[in-house]
Design an enzyme around this catalytic site. Structure first.
Site, short mmCIF file in Angstrom:
data_model
loop_
_atom_site.label_atom_id
_atom_site.label_comp_id
_atom_site.label_asym_id
_atom_site.label_seq_id
_atom_site.Cartn_x
_atom_site.Cartn_y
_atom_site.Cartn_z
CB SER A 13 0.44 5.80 -2.58
OG SER A 13 -0.15 5.08 -1.28
CG ASN A 14 2.22 1.98 1.25
OD1 ASN A 14 3.04 2.47 1.87
ND2 ASN A 14 1.07 2.02 1.44
CG MET A 77 -8.46 -4.19 -0.33
SD MET A 77 -8.14 -3.59 1.30
CE MET A 77 -9.72 -3.44 2.01
CG HIS A 94 -3.14 -2.79 9.72
ND1 HIS A 94 -4.48 -3.01 9.07
CD2 HIS A 94 -3.73 -2.33 10.99
CE1 HIS A 94 -5.29 -2.56 9.67
NE2 HIS A 94 -5.02 -2.18 10.91
C1 GRF Z 1 -2.29 1.51 3.35
O1 GRF Z 1 -2.87 2.47 4.27
C2 GRF Z 1 -1.84 0.23 4.03
O2 GRF Z 1 -1.55 0.37 5.41
C3 GRF Z 1 -3.08 -0.48 3.83
O3 GRF Z 1 -3.97 -0.23 2.83
C4 GRF Z 1 -3.36 1.05 2.49
C5 GRF Z 1 -3.00 0.86 0.95
O4 GRF Z 1 -2.71 2.16 0.36
N1 GRF Z 1 -3.20 -1.89 4.19
P1 GRF Z 1 -1.97 2.16 -1.04
O5 GRF Z 1 -2.72 1.49 -2.07
O6 GRF Z 1 -0.47 1.69 -1.11
O7 GRF Z 1 -2.12 3.80 -1.51
#
Ligand code: GRF
Length: 194
Positions: A13-14, A77, A94
């Protein structure tokens, strides 16, 4: 034209909000996932952004002859070794106010601990997990009647505003000041006094 790589392992989503934020701007994206079935790759394909499955063991090979202005971790991850980190300028987001609540399930860790304020941190990446120099932070209040689900939604909404903003600031060497520019966080709720 700036060149930015986004690395993720899952939802993306980011990545999606970052890519949409820069649409029509002078930034070219590449999307990379260490998971073949990471939804982030599907999002990239829908946005017409080059998308690559790069197994963790091949990360060095992938980056060694590239020249990205910035490499953005978004839900990636894996812990990148020094030899990979030396190949570019890596940042990460984070979902806590580091150095509190490092590692996985940071939102839940903060919620279960009972802190009254948590938040979001963007930081440079070093070999230690969630530990590089901090670039920007936005606090999020945990209201007494808030559910974990509600807190997660607020945190993700903050991430989605903060990350594109920070990336743009880094790419164009601007001063990072999210509380003033985004109307989130900061001390006095947008009263206009500063
Ligand atoms: C986010 O909450 C970010 O802070 C963490 O992992 C999550 C990733 O979410 N590092 P997405 O894959 O961007 O939806």
């Amino acid at each position: 034209m700036k060149k930015v790589a986004v690395l993720g392992s899952g939802n993306g989503s980011n990545f999606q909000v970052i890519a949409e934020y820069f649409q029509g701007k002078d930034v070219e994206f590449t999307c990379i996932s260490d998971k073949k079935d990471g939804y982030i790759l599907e999002r990239a394909e829908k946005l017409d952004i080059p998308a690559f499955y790069v197994p963790f063991s091949q990360t060095y090979e992938f980056f060694k002859d590239k020249n990205y202005d910035l490499i953005v971790l978004a839900g990636y991850m894996r812990i990148l070794p020094a030899e990979v980190l030396a190949l570019g300028n890596f940042i990460n987001i984070h979902p806590s106010l580091l150095p509190s609540f490092k590692g996985i399930d940071a939102i839940k860790q903060a919620y279960n601990y009972g802190v009254k304020v948590t938040g979001v941190t963007v930081h440079y990446v070093c070999e230690e997990v969630d530990a590089g120099p901090i670039i920007a932070q936005v606090p999020v209040d945990i209201e007494p009647d808030m559910s974990l689900f509600q807190l997660e939604n607020v945190i993700h909404a903050v991430e989605h505003k903060l990350y594109p903003f920070v990336i743009e600031n880094i790419l164009y060497d601007k001063v990072v000041d999210p509380s003033l520019k985004l109307g989130i966080g900061g001390g006095c709720g947008g009263c206009g006094c500063h």
